[in-house]
Design a protein around this motif. Structure first.
Motif, PDB file in Angstrom:
ATOM      1  N   SER A  14       0.857  -1.195   0.000  1.00 27.95           N
ATOM      2  CA  SER A  14       0.000   0.000   0.000  1.00 27.95           C
ATOM      3  C   SER A  14       0.887   1.237   0.000  1.00 27.95           C
ATOM      4  O   SER A  14       1.692   1.423   0.917  1.00 27.95           O
ATOM      5  CB  SER A  14      -0.904   0.011   1.236  1.00 27.95           C
ATOM      6  N   GLU A  42      -1.198  -0.888  -4.338  1.00 29.75           N
ATOM      7  CA  GLU A  42      -2.400  -0.059  -4.379  1.00 29.75           C
ATOM      8  C   GLU A  42      -2.000   1.351  -3.977  1.00 29.75           C
ATOM      9  O   GLU A  42      -1.104   1.552  -3.161  1.00 29.75           O
ATOM     10  CB  GLU A  42      -3.475  -0.593  -3.429  1.00 29.75           C
ATOM     11  N   ILE A  44      -3.117   4.753  -2.198  1.00 27.86           N
ATOM     12  CA  ILE A  44      -4.056   5.359  -1.254  1.00 27.86           C
ATOM     13  C   ILE A  44      -3.709   6.839  -1.187  1.00 27.86           C
ATOM     14  O   ILE A  44      -2.610   7.217  -0.773  1.00 27.86           O
ATOM     15  CB  ILE A  44      -3.958   4.706   0.133  1.00 27.86           C
ATOM     16  N   ALA A  86      -5.313   0.728   4.358  1.00 28.01           N
ATOM     17  CA  ALA A  86      -4.280  -0.084   3.723  1.00 28.01           C
ATOM     18  C   ALA A  86      -4.581  -1.575   3.798  1.00 28.01           C
ATOM     19  O   ALA A  86      -4.773  -2.135   4.873  1.00 28.01           O
ATOM     20  CB  ALA A  86      -2.923   0.207   4.362  1.00 28.01           C
TER      21      ALA A  86
END
Length: 274
Positions: A14, A42, A44, A86
């Motif tokens: 994350s 990913e 964020i 996360a």
């Protein structure tokens, strides 16, 4: 049917980035992430009340989790929002005024995988704490920077060293660390010294701080604060005062003494809810 996870697939990371205006920096940062990150990740993205079109840009990014704060929650507050979202086994806190380089995440994660004693890893950079800084960088453009970073990484492959603090401009750690020590202390809002505080608590918990010499990341540096120097200095001084009061120290040269004094980790005293 639920898809099975592929064997030997690297765990998810994350990458948490805060934004407050400075759209050009953010675009360059995220573009470099997409270009140079091979591991599953990913994004964020926490926007702290931007007014320059940043939020519109963020919401159009593929597979990104976006939080839009109406007010500026500060660095610690925004990061904590990101930590709650996360899903990754590994977490990166990354400033939006950075440009990552080839192999950056692979090399940073390598240290976490190969030494269980390491709790947080940070890269080398041009604009950072002395412990991580390369004082004289030869490049003048971003293209030259990328070439320099590639050569630097080769020359310093698998080299690194322990330190007493790391800069929050880029910190990599396992999610299990925040499950142990908590998130960033929001008393330091809007910024400064929350990263040093996080590092101290990681060390009290028995983890080492590590500089990965085989990673160079460009950092433009305090872009959101440069516009108002007087306000910037006031924020730094206030956060420093809060830091020395919290840990009962006279200066930052006493960090090792604080860690030794505070061990073993006491969740009542050292855990920071996020």
């Amino acid at each position: 049917m639920k898809k099975r996870k592929k064997r030997n697939q690297p765990p998810l990371t994350s990458i948490i980035i805060l934004t407050h205006n400075s759209l050009a920096y953010t675009k360059e940062c995220i573009s470099s992430i997409f270009q140079y990150t091979n591991e599953p990740f990913e994004l964020i993205l926490i926007d702290n009340g931007s007014t320059d079109g940043t939020l519109s840009y963020l919401t159009k990014l593929p597979n990104a989790k976006v939080i839009a704060n109406q007010i500026n929650r500060g660095f610690a507050g925004g990061c904590n929002q990101g930590l709650k979202l996360a899903a990754g086994t590994n977490i990166v806190l990354l400033n939006n005024d950075t440009v990552v380089t080839e192999g950056w995440l692979s090399h940073l994660l390598w240290w976490l995988r190969h030494n269980d004693q390491i709790g947080i890893v940070g890269p080398r950079s041009n604009f950072v704490l002395a412990q991580q800084a390369i004082s004289q960088v030869p490049y003048k453009t971003i293209d030259e920077m990328k070439a320099f970073a590639k050569e630097w990484a080769k020359k310093h492959n698998k080299q690194g060293y322990e330190t007493d603090q790391l800069s929050g401009f880029c910190m990599v750690f396992k999610k299990s660390l925040i499950e142990k020590i908590g998130g960033l202390d929001e008393r330091f809002s809007p910024g400064y010294y929350e990263d040093t505080d996080f590092c101290i608590r990681a060390q009290i918990s028995g983890k080492k701080l590590w500089v990965a010499s085989d990673v160079f990341i460009h950092h433009y540096g305090s872009s959101s604060f440069k516009k108002n120097k007087e306000q910037h200095e006031k924020i730094v001084n206030e956060s420093y005062s809060k830091f020395v009061n919290k840990w009962n120290v006279k200066n930052l040269h006493q960090l090792a003494q604080v860690v030794k004094r505070e061990k073993p980790f006491n969740s009542i005293r050292h855990y920071v809810p996020y």
